[in-house]
Each structure stands twice: as structure tokens, then as C-alpha cells.
Design an enzyme around this catalytic site. Structure first.
Site, PDB file in Angstrom:
ATOM      1  N   LYS A  53      36.321 131.686  29.552  1.00 31.52           N
ATOM      2  CA  LYS A  53      36.192 131.215  28.166  1.00 31.52           C
ATOM      3  C   LYS A  53      35.005 130.260  28.112  1.00 31.52           C
ATOM      4  CE  LYS A  53      38.253 131.511  24.127  1.00 31.52           C
ATOM      5  NZ  LYS A  53      39.001 132.628  23.517  1.00 31.52           N
ATOM      6  N   ASP A  96      35.074 134.033  19.200  1.00 30.86           N
ATOM      7  CA  ASP A  96      36.314 133.268  19.026  1.00 30.86           C
ATOM      8  C   ASP A  96      36.059 132.414  17.775  1.00 30.86           C
ATOM      9  OD1 ASP A  96      38.991 132.507  20.480  1.00 30.86           O
ATOM     10  OD2 ASP A  96      38.129 130.573  19.988  1.00 30.86           O
TER      11      ASP A  96
HETATM   12  P1  NDP Z   1      37.553 132.211  12.861  1.00 30.34           P
HETATM   13  O1  NDP Z   1      36.514 131.187  13.153  1.00 30.34           O
HETATM   14  O2  NDP Z   1      37.156 133.523  12.301  1.00 30.34           O
HETATM   15  O3  NDP Z   1      38.653 131.590  11.881  1.00 30.34           O
HETATM   16  C1  NDP Z   1      39.361 130.448  12.239  1.00 30.34           C
HETATM   17  C2  NDP Z   1      40.232 130.034  11.069  1.00 30.34           C
HETATM   18  O4  NDP Z   1      41.125 129.018  11.499  1.00 30.34           O
HETATM   19  C3  NDP Z   1      39.450 129.442   9.907  1.00 30.34           C
HETATM   20  O5  NDP Z   1      40.118 129.707   8.704  1.00 30.34           O
HETATM   21  C4  NDP Z   1      39.470 127.959  10.241  1.00 30.34           C
HETATM   22  O6  NDP Z   1      39.322 127.113   9.111  1.00 30.34           O
HETATM   23  C5  NDP Z   1      40.847 127.783  10.820  1.00 30.34           C
HETATM   24  N1  NDP Z   1      40.825 126.685  11.780  1.00 30.34           N
HETATM   25  C6  NDP Z   1      40.086 126.601  12.908  1.00 30.34           C
HETATM   26  N2  NDP Z   1      40.298 125.427  13.530  1.00 30.34           N
HETATM   27  C7  NDP Z   1      41.188 124.779  12.764  1.00 30.34           C
HETATM   28  C8  NDP Z   1      41.819 123.509  12.873  1.00 30.34           C
HETATM   29  N3  NDP Z   1      41.564 122.701  13.913  1.00 30.34           N
HETATM   30  N4  NDP Z   1      42.698 123.169  11.899  1.00 30.34           N
HETATM   31  C9  NDP Z   1      42.953 123.981  10.847  1.00 30.34           C
HETATM   32  N5  NDP Z   1      42.392 125.196  10.688  1.00 30.34           N
HETATM   33  C10 NDP Z   1      41.524 125.578  11.639  1.00 30.34           C
HETATM   34  O7  NDP Z   1      38.354 132.389  14.233  1.00 30.34           O
HETATM   35  P2  NDP Z   1      39.283 133.615  14.713  1.00 30.34           P
HETATM   36  O8  NDP Z   1      40.002 134.162  13.545  1.00 30.34           O
HETATM   37  O9  NDP Z   1      38.460 134.482  15.566  1.00 30.34           O
HETATM   38  O10 NDP Z   1      40.302 132.864  15.693  1.00 30.34           O
HETATM   39  C11 NDP Z   1      41.546 132.302  15.225  1.00 30.34           C
HETATM   40  C12 NDP Z   1      42.481 132.097  16.407  1.00 30.34           C
HETATM   41  O11 NDP Z   1      42.713 133.359  17.054  1.00 30.34           O
HETATM   42  C13 NDP Z   1      41.979 131.163  17.512  1.00 30.34           C
HETATM   43  O12 NDP Z   1      43.083 130.495  18.093  1.00 30.34           O
HETATM   44  C14 NDP Z   1      41.404 132.143  18.538  1.00 30.34           C
HETATM   45  O13 NDP Z   1      41.361 131.587  19.846  1.00 30.34           O
HETATM   46  C15 NDP Z   1      42.417 133.255  18.435  1.00 30.34           C
HETATM   47  N6  NDP Z   1      41.969 134.550  18.933  1.00 30.34           N
HETATM   48  C16 NDP Z   1      40.875 135.174  18.401  1.00 30.34           C
HETATM   49  C17 NDP Z   1      40.464 136.397  18.882  1.00 30.34           C
HETATM   50  C18 NDP Z   1      39.349 137.162  18.265  1.00 30.34           C
HETATM   51  O14 NDP Z   1      39.189 138.341  18.608  1.00 30.34           O
HETATM   52  N7  NDP Z   1      38.565 136.586  17.362  1.00 30.34           N
HETATM   53  C19 NDP Z   1      41.159 137.032  20.021  1.00 30.34           C
HETATM   54  C20 NDP Z   1      42.366 136.350  20.448  1.00 30.34           C
HETATM   55  C21 NDP Z   1      42.718 135.141  19.921  1.00 30.34           C
HETATM   56  P3  NDP Z   1      37.935 126.315   8.877  1.00 30.34           P
HETATM   57  O15 NDP Z   1      36.957 127.372   8.452  1.00 30.34           O
HETATM   58  O16 NDP Z   1      38.230 125.312   7.832  1.00 30.34           O
HETATM   59  O17 NDP Z   1      37.580 125.699  10.207  1.00 30.34           O
END
Ligand code: NDP
Length: 445
Positions: A125, A165
Site C-alpha cells: 500500500k 484508493d
Molecule cells: P474515493 O476517494 O473515491 O471516495 C472516498 C469517499 O469517502 C469520499 O466521499 C470522501 O469524502 C469520503 N471520505 C474519505 N475520507 C473520509 C473521512 N476521513 N471522513 C469522512 N468521509 C471520508 O475513495 P474510494 O471510494 O476509492 O475508497 C473508499 C474506501 O474503500 C476506502 O476505505 C478504500 O480504502 C476502500 N477501498 C477502495 C478500493 C478501490 O478500488 N477504490 C478497493 C478496496 C477498498 P470527501 O470527498 O469529503 O473526502
């Protein structure tokens, strides 16, 4: 003291300032008690001591110039955690909260998750404390180029293959891929999550969200039930949240919430495909805030709140780590929620997980439920190596089969160790055994 207890004590001493890493290691090791007591070879080969220590950590300076001409500096990190079953594989996160401890927790989880996918991928990671929010495209490009200038020395199609991510989507992968290609003068599958025209795989953007819903559907099938008619709460509004909603809609369920770091929306009529298209444009193109959804569709907005107070059958946490605390879990359960399928990594704190297990709800932990993303990255690597591309139906079919296989492995392992349906136990044991046995085969390295 038990072997697990001894190792955990050492891990706590050595990594005292990394709470998320300690949380992830504690959860995994505690569920391995029975396995390591039954099979002495793991202790004889110091497998637990080795599996909790990353093979390599790389920390580097990332200097870049903003639009006003100021020199800015961020920190870049890559954790190459374990390569026993394949090249390191795992996403890159750009978020101000990123630090070594958070990336170590994510890298550690990734080792077991990748093992569960049935594909030959080790765990890693990476990321940076760079915040893409509010930055221009040119600033993001300059940052990504500087980040890759250093990272390119450490990665490669057969060494370490990063992906996206939080904060890293198609745009960032494009800028990083372009810089890697320019520096190395080679066009290889060094990153996944690429766009279709230049080596990407169909279904990769959808895969994590789709996979989390497929996993929920598999869990429901064990109770002769399905997603049809289920009311679902979803957190986040990024990649994982968006495609979770798309798949829930396809399977006849209804999603009623979305969130970002400012608050949540509650749309009791459901986020249909037309409203979802608005969210995709808002988040992926305009890069706006989720409140605009409530303004546009005249539904409730809950400033500063997470969506767990809304009544639902199924919850899909899809934002970030530790976003469901003990109180949130209690509210969910009191409101009748009986499925939690984690799109995010480690979104539930340990007190929340204890409650899910005590109530015996269908709980799919992230390392199993969200493994569809990395599995499809594995399929992207295969297509790149074969220099061919598979159709949407082909990749989606393989993703579905992989999620079914992960579900079965978790269920089988939980039954073998006497707690059938405990997917936490099942995922940790099934993921561990394959990696641990491979480490033994390869000697003390
Ligand atoms: P994105 O950046 O596309 O979206 C993240 C979302 O979560 C946004 O709406 C963001 O809001 C919100 N968010 C992020 N950090 C926080 C926080 N500290 N508090 C509140 N809201 C938060 O990321 P992904 O959708 O790719 O990833 C989401 C989750 O899924 C993560 O945990 C990631 O590790 C996991 N994941 C992702 C994979 C992938 O293929 N993308 C694979 C496996 C797991 P804002 O815009 O306001 O920050």
C-alpha cells in the site's frame, strides 16, 4: 502466554505510535489463535513475527510547484508488506491523514485480502499526505509526476503494482502512468485502474462496489434471502459508494444515503440510476460536495453526520476506516440492520464488530467483502500480460465467481474452526494459511 499473545506484545512495543496498524494486527492475530495452536510449524518458523513486519518501507520527499509558483513539499510512502504469493499489490491513497501507520494497516490487510482472491498477488500500500481537494488539474499532474519520479525506482509489473484508493482515481493513475512510461521508456502493466484506451480493464472502476454487493448477496443466500427489496445505507460518495449503489439498484434493492466528510444525505425515495448519474457527475467531474444532491433533489441533509442513524436492512460503509463506532453499530442493530458488507477498509471499530458477532448478523469484513477491487486489478494484470482485453460480461462473470469463491473460503474456514458464519474468523484464517505456508516453503527470507 500464548504464541499470539507474545507476538502481539512485541508488536505493541515496536509500533506504539500506530493505532490503526495495532488495531488491524490485533484483529487478525486474535482470530488465528486456534490455527497456530493446532499447527506448530507456524511457531517453529516464526511466521507471526515475520508476517507483521513489512518486507520494506520506502519514504520519500515529493516536491512540486503550485499554480502560484510556490514550492510545496509532501511526503510519499510505499509499504511493500509481503511478496510470498506474488508481486506486491495494493492501492495508493492521497489524503491529508495519510501516515506510515495508516498505510501499514492497509498494507497488512491487503496481504490477507489478496490471498483470498485466489490470484497470485502479494500485499502492499502507498500514498501521500497530499490533498487533491481544491487543487487544479495541473497541480494534481505536477504532484503525481513528482511522486512517480521517485516511486518508479521501486515498482514494476513483476515487482510491485499499485492501484487507486481514496483520492486516487482514473485521473491520478493516468498522470502517474504517463510519468512512469516517460522515465522507463516502457509500456507495461505497472499500475492498475488504467483507462480503457491504454491498458485498463472493463469493470475495474465498478469492481469494489459491485463486489461488496455480490458478497452481501452471497451471505443473504445462506439464509435463503436476497438483495431484492432491501433498504440500504451507504457512506461515502466516491468510487466504491457509487458502484455499490449501481449494483444494489440492479439487484432490486434501494439505497437511501450517501455522505462525504461534510455530512450525509437521506433520500427516502431511493437513489435511482438517474440520481446516481448526477452524483457521478458531481463527484467525478465537478468535484463538488454531496450537499448539492440534497439541494437538487429536495431531500434531507445531515450536516456533519454519518448515515448510520437511518433505518436500514443492509449497511455498506464505503468511505474510510473507523467510520462506524460502537454507538453507530448499536443504532444500526437496534434499527434492524442485519447485513453489513464493508466496501471500505476497516470501517468498523472493534466494539462495533463485537456487537455484529454477538448478534450473529451477516457481517462481511472489508478484507473479504471489498476484495473485488484488487481481484479485478489482478484480472487487469493478466490481460496486460496476455496483451489482450476481455469483454465486460467476461470480467464481471469472473468477478462474481471470485466473490463467490471468497465467500466459500470464509464460510469453510469458519466451519472448520468451529464458528460457522463468522466471516471475520473465516477471512483471516483462509487468507493467512496460504501466505504462511508459502513463506515456510520459501525459507527464512
Ligand atoms: P474515493 O476517494 O473515491 O471516495 C472516498 C469517499 O469517502 C469520499 O466521499 C470522501 O469524502 C469520503 N471520505 C474519505 N475520507 C473520509 C473521512 N476521513 N471522513 C469522512 N468521509 C471520508 O475513495 P474510494 O471510494 O476509492 O475508497 C473508499 C474506501 O474503500 C476506502 O476505505 C478504500 O480504502 C476502500 N477501498 C477502495 C478500493 C478501490 O478500488 N477504490 C478497493 C478496496 C477498498 P470527501 O470527498 O469529503 O473526502
Amino acid at each position: 502466554m500464548s504464541y499470539v499473545g507474545e507476538v502481539l506484545e512485541g508488536v505493541k512495543k515496536r509500533n506504539a505510535s500506530e493505532p490503526e496498524f495495532l488495531q488491524a494486527v490485533t484483529e487478525v492475530l486474535e482470530s488465528l489463535e486456534l490455527v497456530v495452536e493446532k499447527h506448530k510449524k507456524y511457531r517453529d518458523n516464526a511466521i507471526l513475527e515475520r508476517i507483521v513486519e513489512p518486507e520494506r518501507q520506502i519514504i520519500f520527499r515529493v516536491p512540486w510547484i503550485d499554480d502560484k509558483g510556490n514550492v510545496r513539499v509532501n511526503r510519499g510512502i510505499r509499504i511493500e508488506f509481503n511478496s510470498a504469493i506474488g508481486p506486491y499489490k495494493g492501492g495508493i491513497r492521497f489524503h491529508p491523514s495519510v501516515n506510515v501507520g495508516i498505510l501499514k494497516f492497509l498494507g497488512f490487510e491487503q496481504v490477507f485480502k489478496n490471498s483470498l482472491t485466489t490470484l497470485p498477488m502479494g500485499g502492499g500500500k502507498g500514498g501521500s499526505d497530499f490533498d487533491p481537494k481544491g487543487k487544479s488539474d495541473n497541480e494534481v499532474m505536477r504532484f503525481c509526476q513528482s511522486f512517480m519520479t521517485e516511486l518508479s525506482r521501486h515498482i514494476g509489473a513483476d515487482t510491485d503494482v499499485p492501484a487507486g484508493d481514496i483520492g486516487v482515481g482514473g485521473r491520478e493513475i493516468g498522470y502517474m502512468f504517463g510519468q512512469y512510461k516517460r522515465l522507463r521508456n516502457e509500456f507495461t502493466g505497472v499500475l492498475t485502474g488504467k483507462k480503457l484506451n491504454w491498458g485498463g480493464s472493463l469493470i475495474r472502476p465498478e469492481a469494489t462496489g459491485y463486489g461488496a454487493v455480490y458478497f452481501a448477496e452471497e451471505m443473504l443466500k445462506t439464509k435463503n434471502d436476497s438483495m431484492k427489496g432491501k433498504v440500504c445505507t451507504v457512506s461515502g460518495s466516491g468510487n466504491v459508494a457509487q458502484y455499490t449503489i449501481e449494483k444494489v439498484n440492479m439487484l432490486g434493492g434501494k439505497c437511501v444515503t450517501l455522505s462525504d466528510s461534510d455530512g450525509s444525505i437521506y433520500d427516502k425515495d431511493g437513489i435511482n440510476d438517474e440520481k446516481l448519474a448526477f452524483v457521478m457527475e458531481l463527484k467525478n467531474v465537478k468535484r463538488g460536495r454531496i450537499k448539492e444532491y440534497a439541494d437538487k433533489f429536495k431531500c434531507e441533509y445531515l450536516p456533519g453526520k454519518r448515515p448510520w442513524g437511518i433505518k436500514c436492512d443492509c449497511a455498506f460503509p464505503s468511505a474510510t476506516q473507523n467510520e462506524i463506532d460502537g454507538n453507530d453499530a448499536k443504532t444500526l442493530l437496534d434499527n434492524g440492520c442485519f447485513v453489513v458488507s464493508e466496501g471500505a477498509n476497516m470501517p468498523s471499530v472493534p466494539e462495533a464488530i463485537e456487537q455484529y458477532l454477538a448478534k450473529k448478523i451477516l457481517y462481511g469484513p472489508g478484507k473479504a467483502a471489498n476484495a473485488g477491487g484488487v481481484a479485478t486489478s489482478g484480472l487487469e494484470m493478466s490481460q496486460n500480460a496476455l496483451k489482450m482485453s476481455w469483454s465486460r460480461e467476461e470480467v464481471d462473470g469472473k468477478l462474481l465467481n471470485i466473490m463467490k469463491a471468497i465467500h466459500k473460503q470464509c464460510l469453510d474456514a469458519s466451519s472448520e474452526y468451529g464458528d460457522a458464519g463468522n466471516y471475520v474468523l473465516g477471512a483471516n484464517i483462509a487468507g493467512f494459511v496460504k501466505v504462511a505456508d508459502s513463506m515456510i516453503d520459501q525459507g527464512v527470507v
